[in-house]
Design an enzyme around this catalytic site. Sequence first.
Site, mmCIF file in Angstrom:
data_model
loop_
_atom_site.group_PDB
_atom_site.id
_atom_site.type_symbol
_atom_site.label_atom_id
_atom_site.label_comp_id
_atom_site.label_asym_id
_atom_site.label_seq_id
_atom_site.Cartn_x
_atom_site.Cartn_y
_atom_site.Cartn_z
ATOM 1 N N GLU A 84 35.909 5.267 -12.308
ATOM 2 C CA GLU A 84 36.023 5.074 -13.766
ATOM 3 C C GLU A 84 37.290 5.740 -14.299
ATOM 4 O OE1 GLU A 84 32.004 6.579 -14.105
ATOM 5 O OE2 GLU A 84 31.392 4.798 -15.213
ATOM 6 N N GLU A 134 26.534 4.863 -8.289
ATOM 7 C CA GLU A 134 25.519 5.534 -9.117
ATOM 8 C C GLU A 134 24.110 5.029 -8.840
ATOM 9 O OE1 GLU A 134 28.465 4.532 -10.220
ATOM 10 O OE2 GLU A 134 29.300 5.980 -11.616
#
Length: 260
Positions: free
Chosen positions: A114, A134
Amino acid sequence: MAYENLRIEIENNITLITIDRPKALNSLNMVTMDALSQAIADLQANTEVKVIILTGAGEKAFVAGGDISAMQPLGPMDARKVAQKAQQLFNDIEYGKKVVIGAINGYALGGGCELAMACDIRIASDNAKFGQPEIKLGIIPGWAGTQRLPRLIGKGKAKELMFTGDMISAEEAVQLGLANQVVAQSALIATAKQMAEKIAAMPQVAISLIKEAVNNGIEMESQKAFSYEAELFGLCFATEDQKEGMGAFLEKRTPEWKDR
Ligand code: CO8
């Protein structure tokens, strides 16, 4: 000024920020995130700096994500606060005036992917691996991965990567448009610096207007985006650099940019 877990070197209008926490694969804990936020704010305000390069220490990881041990005990309100804080930092990188090049020297996973996606340009070393794992921790990306990844590589492939948690190689990242190019690890910083020097030699007001036009325009309906571009194009004609650039071309000489 000292920034915890960061090394910062400024040379020839280019800053190299190295996230330096190799024992935890440069994963981002709160202290490191705060330091990075402060460093980005300070560098955005530093007139000596034109381009920022962001990399990780060592040869293994760019950033292996948010620090899982710091994240594990969080309650929902604190987890949301951490997500908001990281999103603010990544917005400061993406929407800030200065160009930020990610030199992705290894794992760019979860929050690391990210962070890489918030950079304007990503140059990957041949051992780099990108992914949003995740799901394997029972959570979803929270630092804008569900938004930046589909914008960069399309919804289908983005969902596949987030559903499976699979990592992809640097070559695949280039094919998907997640990385701009792949180079040997030994050439990574030199390649990033070469690109940074090329960009730093350009008129910086126009560079920042390109960032604004692309970042904001891409979120708009196309006719509005075209008008927005025309407004920013018009603004260029209020700069000394437009006069210098066009004058230099017509006089067949090299322009001397004033960055105003
Ligand atoms: N957080 C904390 N520590 C980490 C992390 C991490 N994200 N990644 C690696 N480490 C640590 C390991 O625990 C290990 O520490 P130790 O030596 O003390 O045991 C050390 O770094 C070296 O790692 P490995 O031994 O695992 O190295 P391998 O080469 O075997 O594996 C991998 C490398 C594949 C990168 C593996 O370490 C891995 O899978 N890491 C986790 C990747 C991940 O899931 N990232 C996403 C995290 S979630 C996220 O980013 C969302 C935002 C979180 C918010 C956080 C708020 C504070």
